[in-house]
Design a protein around this motif. Sequence first.
Motif, PDB file in Angstrom:
ATOM      1  N   UNK A  45      43.299  20.452  38.619  1.00 46.41           N
ATOM      2  CA  UNK A  45      44.622  20.639  39.194  1.00 46.41           C
ATOM      3  C   UNK A  45      44.995  22.113  39.141  1.00 46.41           C
ATOM      4  N   UNK A  46      45.459  22.621  40.240  1.00 45.36           N
ATOM      5  CA  UNK A  46      45.910  24.010  40.290  1.00 45.36           C
ATOM      6  C   UNK A  46      47.129  24.202  39.400  1.00 45.36           C
ATOM      7  N   UNK A  47      47.100  25.248  38.588  1.00 46.89           N
ATOM      8  CA  UNK A  47      48.215  25.555  37.700  1.00 46.89           C
ATOM      9  C   UNK A  47      48.915  26.838  38.134  1.00 46.89           C
ATOM     10  N   UNK A  48      48.152  27.921  38.242  1.00 48.95           N
ATOM     11  CA  UNK A  48      48.770  29.201  38.576  1.00 48.95           C
ATOM     12  C   UNK A  48      47.720  30.157  39.113  1.00 48.95           C
ATOM     13  N   UNK A  49      48.201  31.103  39.930  1.00 47.31           N
ATOM     14  CA  UNK A  49      47.310  32.112  40.485  1.00 47.31           C
ATOM     15  C   UNK A  49      48.004  33.462  40.509  1.00 47.31           C
ATOM     16  N   UNK A  50      47.247  34.503  40.231  1.00 44.87           N
ATOM     17  CA  UNK A  50      47.699  35.877  40.400  1.00 44.87           C
ATOM     18  C   UNK A  50      46.754  36.547  41.388  1.00 44.87           C
ATOM     19  N   UNK A  51      47.296  37.143  42.451  1.00 45.33           N
ATOM     20  CA  UNK A  51      46.389  37.811  43.374  1.00 45.33           C
ATOM     21  C   UNK A  51      45.880  39.100  42.739  1.00 45.33           C
ATOM     22  N   UNK A  52      44.997  39.809  43.410  1.00 46.57           N
ATOM     23  CA  UNK A  52      44.319  40.942  42.793  1.00 46.57           C
ATOM     24  C   UNK A  52      45.280  42.015  42.310  1.00 46.57           C
ATOM     25  N   UNK A  53      46.393  42.190  43.020  1.00 47.72           N
ATOM     26  CA  UNK A  53      47.331  43.248  42.643  1.00 47.72           C
ATOM     27  C   UNK A  53      48.215  42.847  41.483  1.00 47.72           C
TER      28      UNK A  53
END
Length: 126
Positions: A45-53
């Motif tokens: 299950x997807x929890x959280x994402x931070x993009x590269x920046x």
Amino acid sequence: VQLQASGGGLVQAGGSLSLYCVVSGRPIRQYGMAWFRQTPGTEREFVAMSNWSGFEKYYGNNVKGRFNISRDNARNTIYLHMNNLEPADSGVYFCASRGEKYTMGLYMSWDAYDDWGQGTLVTVSS
């Protein structure tokens, strides 16, 4: 590339816990990073994402407002700060890295990530 997730443990409902994922072999400042979780018999299950920046952050509906993803590029480490934990938050938490540099936007599907840590177990007691 290797991802090493740590920080899991047992916590009471309403408590807090912070996970961290140390990455080696790749500078995380160039890649989107995410946390997923899984319980037996279910898909990740997807929890959280931070993009590269680090300026774009996304959260799953179940954790929005309670969890925060952050990164320390100098330490090549991403974090997941979890507050007001609920028993439903229990599971094995995995950190993951996009394989393509400088991608924008949200990637919620586990198959959008190429590299994974081994998982760290979080248990929230009621």
